[in-house]
Write a protein that holds these residues in place. Structure first.
Motif, PDB file in Angstrom:
ATOM      1  N   SER A 169    -113.554   0.519 -31.959  1.00 19.72           N
ATOM      2  CA  SER A 169    -115.082   0.674 -32.635  1.00 19.72           C
ATOM      3  C   SER A 169    -115.517  -0.937 -33.257  1.00 19.72           C
ATOM      4  O   SER A 169    -116.504  -0.956 -33.784  1.00 19.72           O
ATOM      5  CB  SER A 169    -114.799   1.632 -33.871  1.00 19.72           C
ATOM      6  N   THR A 193    -110.449   4.684 -36.658  1.00 25.18           N
ATOM      7  CA  THR A 193    -110.752   5.867 -37.530  1.00 25.18           C
ATOM      8  C   THR A 193    -112.063   6.238 -37.059  1.00 25.18           C
ATOM      9  O   THR A 193    -112.565   7.720 -37.516  1.00 25.18           O
ATOM     10  CB  THR A 193    -110.997   5.458 -38.906  1.00 25.18           C
ATOM     11  N   TYR A 210    -105.686   6.106 -35.619  1.00 23.80           N
ATOM     12  CA  TYR A 210    -104.520   5.600 -35.546  1.00 23.80           C
ATOM     13  C   TYR A 210    -103.698   5.728 -37.067  1.00 23.80           C
ATOM     14  O   TYR A 210    -102.761   5.598 -36.982  1.00 23.80           O
ATOM     15  CB  TYR A 210    -104.647   3.954 -35.178  1.00 23.80           C
ATOM     16  N   HIS A 352    -117.990  -1.843 -37.950  1.00 23.36           N
ATOM     17  CA  HIS A 352    -118.177  -0.999 -36.580  1.00 23.36           C
ATOM     18  C   HIS A 352    -119.223  -1.347 -35.737  1.00 23.36           C
ATOM     19  O   HIS A 352    -120.177  -0.959 -35.790  1.00 23.36           O
ATOM     20  CB  HIS A 352    -118.269   0.428 -37.206  1.00 23.36           C
TER      21      HIS A 352
HETATM   22  N1  LIG Z   1    -109.299 -13.778 -27.149  1.00 20.40           N
HETATM   23  C1  LIG Z   1    -110.690 -14.375 -27.440  1.00 20.40           C
HETATM   24  O1  LIG Z   1    -111.199 -15.230 -27.141  1.00 20.40           O
HETATM   25  C2  LIG Z   1    -111.344 -13.822 -28.702  1.00 20.40           C
HETATM   26  C3  LIG Z   1    -112.685 -13.673 -28.792  1.00 20.40           C
HETATM   27  C4  LIG Z   1    -113.424 -13.001 -29.821  1.00 20.40           C
HETATM   28  C5  LIG Z   1    -112.798 -12.198 -30.443  1.00 20.40           C
HETATM   29  N2  LIG Z   1    -111.194 -12.151 -30.628  1.00 20.40           N
HETATM   30  C6  LIG Z   1    -110.480 -11.596 -31.538  1.00 20.40           C
HETATM   31  O2  LIG Z   1    -110.911 -10.129 -31.336  1.00 20.40           O
HETATM   32  C7  LIG Z   1    -110.509  -9.313 -32.360  1.00 20.40           C
HETATM   33  C8  LIG Z   1    -111.776  -8.138 -32.746  1.00 20.40           C
HETATM   34  O3  LIG Z   1    -112.915  -8.902 -33.196  1.00 20.40           O
HETATM   35  P1  LIG Z   1    -113.998  -7.884 -33.444  1.00 20.40           P
HETATM   36  O4  LIG Z   1    -115.043  -8.689 -33.703  1.00 20.40           O
HETATM   37  O5  LIG Z   1    -114.283  -6.749 -32.540  1.00 20.40           O
HETATM   38  O6  LIG Z   1    -113.570  -7.275 -34.754  1.00 20.40           O
HETATM   39  P2  LIG Z   1    -112.794  -7.045 -35.972  1.00 20.40           P
HETATM   40  O7  LIG Z   1    -113.464  -7.380 -37.310  1.00 20.40           O
HETATM   41  O8  LIG Z   1    -111.441  -8.030 -35.792  1.00 20.40           O
HETATM   42  O9  LIG Z   1    -112.125  -5.491 -35.635  1.00 20.40           O
HETATM   43  C9  LIG Z   1    -113.209  -4.592 -36.524  1.00 20.40           C
HETATM   44  C10 LIG Z   1    -112.449  -3.084 -35.900  1.00 20.40           C
HETATM   45  O10 LIG Z   1    -111.158  -3.150 -35.885  1.00 20.40           O
HETATM   46  C11 LIG Z   1    -110.667  -1.665 -35.792  1.00 20.40           C
HETATM   47  N3  LIG Z   1    -109.107  -1.771 -36.627  1.00 20.40           N
HETATM   48  C12 LIG Z   1    -108.831  -2.606 -37.404  1.00 20.40           C
HETATM   49  N4  LIG Z   1    -107.430  -2.060 -37.793  1.00 20.40           N
HETATM   50  C13 LIG Z   1    -107.191  -1.401 -36.717  1.00 20.40           C
HETATM   51  C14 LIG Z   1    -106.029  -0.517 -36.281  1.00 20.40           C
HETATM   52  N5  LIG Z   1    -105.029  -0.942 -36.698  1.00 20.40           N
HETATM   53  N6  LIG Z   1    -106.074   0.000 -35.063  1.00 20.40           N
HETATM   54  C15 LIG Z   1    -107.310   0.480 -34.415  1.00 20.40           C
HETATM   55  N7  LIG Z   1    -108.372  -0.255 -34.918  1.00 20.40           N
HETATM   56  C16 LIG Z   1    -108.407  -1.134 -35.867  1.00 20.40           C
HETATM   57  C17 LIG Z   1    -111.730  -1.439 -37.126  1.00 20.40           C
HETATM   58  O11 LIG Z   1    -111.896   0.083 -37.054  1.00 20.40           O
HETATM   59  P3  LIG Z   1    -111.315   1.148 -38.098  1.00 20.40           P
HETATM   60  O12 LIG Z   1    -112.421   1.007 -39.210  1.00 20.40           O
HETATM   61  O13 LIG Z   1    -111.382   2.277 -37.449  1.00 20.40           O
HETATM   62  O14 LIG Z   1    -110.116   0.606 -38.515  1.00 20.40           O
HETATM   63  C18 LIG Z   1    -113.004  -2.106 -36.607  1.00 20.40           C
HETATM   64  O15 LIG Z   1    -113.880  -1.122 -35.914  1.00 20.40           O
HETATM   65  C19 LIG Z   1    -110.558 -10.390 -33.596  1.00 20.40           C
HETATM   66  O16 LIG Z   1    -109.105 -10.450 -34.196  1.00 20.40           O
HETATM   67  C20 LIG Z   1    -110.892 -11.522 -33.022  1.00 20.40           C
HETATM   68  O17 LIG Z   1    -110.150 -12.869 -33.566  1.00 20.40           O
HETATM   69  C21 LIG Z   1    -110.518 -12.888 -29.647  1.00 20.40           C
END
Ligand SMILES: NC(=O)c1ccc[n+]([C@@H]2O[C@H](COP(=O)([O-])OP(=O)(O)OC[C@H]3O[C@@H](n4cnc5c(N)ncnc54)[C@H](OP(=O)(O)O)[C@@H]3O)[C@@H](O)[C@H]2O)c1
Length: 363
Positions: A169, A193, A210, A352
């Motif tokens: 999400s 969630t 989860y 989200h």
């Molecule tokens: N490799 C790359 O180049 C790259 C580039 C961009 C971003 N990233 C990484 O990608 C990740 C995701 O970034 P984002 O901007 O999408 O958002 P984020 O703020 O890291 O994630 C938000 C989401 O994570 C969910 N979440 C949190 N804990 C969880 C768990 N234990 N299990 C399942 N869902 C969970 C939350 O949903 P719930 O409310 O349901 O918990 C929320 O929807 C970050 O850590 C970022 O550093 C990597």
């Protein structure tokens, strides 16, 4: 006779400034000023009047100071933000943009400089925004969707594949769910969630809360292992759990674990030793799982959102109805309270979809 000297008038603008590195939720690191010097552009660059700015996890890595050895702003205080929708104020005469064009613009690998009334972008990181999408959605095209596109490409998702997205999400995860379907996956499961959002808006075939169920212990997944798991959460030993519980195929049978986030969702990189340790842990696992076909393959990567990636995302939005989810608590106002609330939400990992701040109105 009195002589008047004409002094140059310095143009100023409203800007968000990070005074010192730290966490937004426990320190006063941010201020909004009204008289910051307006940036000027060089050749090959575009000056943009910012309408909306989307925050990202990358902004928070920099702002927290956790990765200061690997990536840090050139000076302090600095303007945060990297991904915007805005209106062209100035560009090279031969550029594909003209005054007043609405564009999607991204700072590339330097996540700062955008959360202000005006910002300068490399022309190669700007794309015309289609009329059909709102400013909020346009500002969200830059980084998370590009990361999701890369993750699904690296996974090699094909017709008939079974895919699991951890963190379905968030900004990245919500696009991964949809792009896996667009690539032909026959079954896409996701964890969050936000079960209703996953099933009704993002059209996941199975949503797993989860907090109630361990995805690695679901019998159906053990009987029919996934072709790919895309981890947008990190930590939690997910790769080990997937392998040990056989919910992901082996590398020899095409099973891939795509680490959008690795074992350290909030890595600490303050010196060369920590950088070497962080990189070698990721690369070592990528190498041995490539050589050892009995284990699922582990793939990690870093994205850079250039204009061709953004155009591909826009194509998917137009043709395949890819929905770029914007967190419904926004857009946040461009005030100290508004920006602080937006950054706190981004920092909490509870957003989200994308978190968006409204900087200017049109016109
Ligand atoms: N490799 C790359 O180049 C790259 C580039 C961009 C971003 N990233 C990484 O990608 C990740 C995701 O970034 P984002 O901007 O999408 O958002 P984020 O703020 O890291 O994630 C938000 C989401 O994570 C969910 N979440 C949190 N804990 C969880 C768990 N234990 N299990 C399942 N869902 C969970 C939350 O949903 P719930 O409310 O349901 O918990 C929320 O929807 C970050 O850590 C970022 O550093 C990597």
């Amino acid at each position: 006779m009195v002589k008047f000297q004409v002094l140059p008038v310095m143009s100023t603008m409203k800007a968000a400034l990070v005074k010192t590195l730290g966490l937004v939720h426990d320190s006063d690191i941010l201020e909004i000023v009204e008289d910051y010097p307006r940036p000027s552009r060089g050749k090959g660059q575009v000056l943009v009047r910012v309408l909306t700015c989307a925050t990202s996890a990358g902004d928070m890595h920099v702002m927290s100071g956790r990765v200061s050895f690997a990536i840090t702003p050139p000076s302090f205080p600095y303007i945060p933000g990297s991904s915007v929708c805005g209106v062209v104020e100035e560009a090279d005469p031969e550029a594909e943009f003209k005054l007043g064009d609405r564009v999607i613009a991204h700072m590339g690998m330097k996540p700062w400089g955008a959360l202000a009334e005006y910002a300068v972008f490399e022309a190669r990181n700007c794309v015309l925004a289609p009329e059909s999408i709102s400013d909020e959605v346009a500002s969200a095209c830059g980084d998370s969707a590009a990361t999701a596109l890369k993750a699904v490409e690296l996974a090699g998702v094909k017709e008939g594949h079974r895919v699991l997205v951890l963190g379905g999400s968030g900004g990245v995860g919500s696009c991964c769910v949809q792009l896996a379907k667009i690539a032909g996956a026959s079954f896409v499961a996701a964890t969050s969630t936000q079960v209703k959002l996953l099933e009704e808006e993002l059209k996941a075939d199975r949503a797993i809360n989860y907090k109630e169920v361990d995805w690695w212990s679901i019998a159906e997944f053990q009987e029919q292992p996934f072709d790919c798991i895309i981890d947008c959460v990190g930590g939690g030993g997910h790769f080990g759990k997937a392998g040990a519980n056989r919910v992901l195929k082996s590398g020899g049978s095409g099973g891939k674990f795509i680490a959008v986030v690795g074992d350290e969702p909030e890595p600490i990189i303050h010196n060369p030793l920590q950088l070497a340790g962080f990189a070698s842990r990721l690369l070592w696992r990528s190498l041995w799982t490539w050589l050892w076909p009995w284990s699922p393959r582990y793939i990690c990567f870093v994205t850079d959102a250039d204009s061709s990636t953004i155009k591909t995302i826009l194509d998917h939005m137009a043709k395949d109805k890819l929905l770029l989810k914007v967190d419904s608590s926004g857009p946040y106002p461009f005030t100290k309270d508004g920006v602080t609330a937006a950054l706190k939400l981004q920092e909490s990992h509870r957003a989200h979809g994308k978190v968006v701040i409204r900087v200017n109105r049109k016109g």
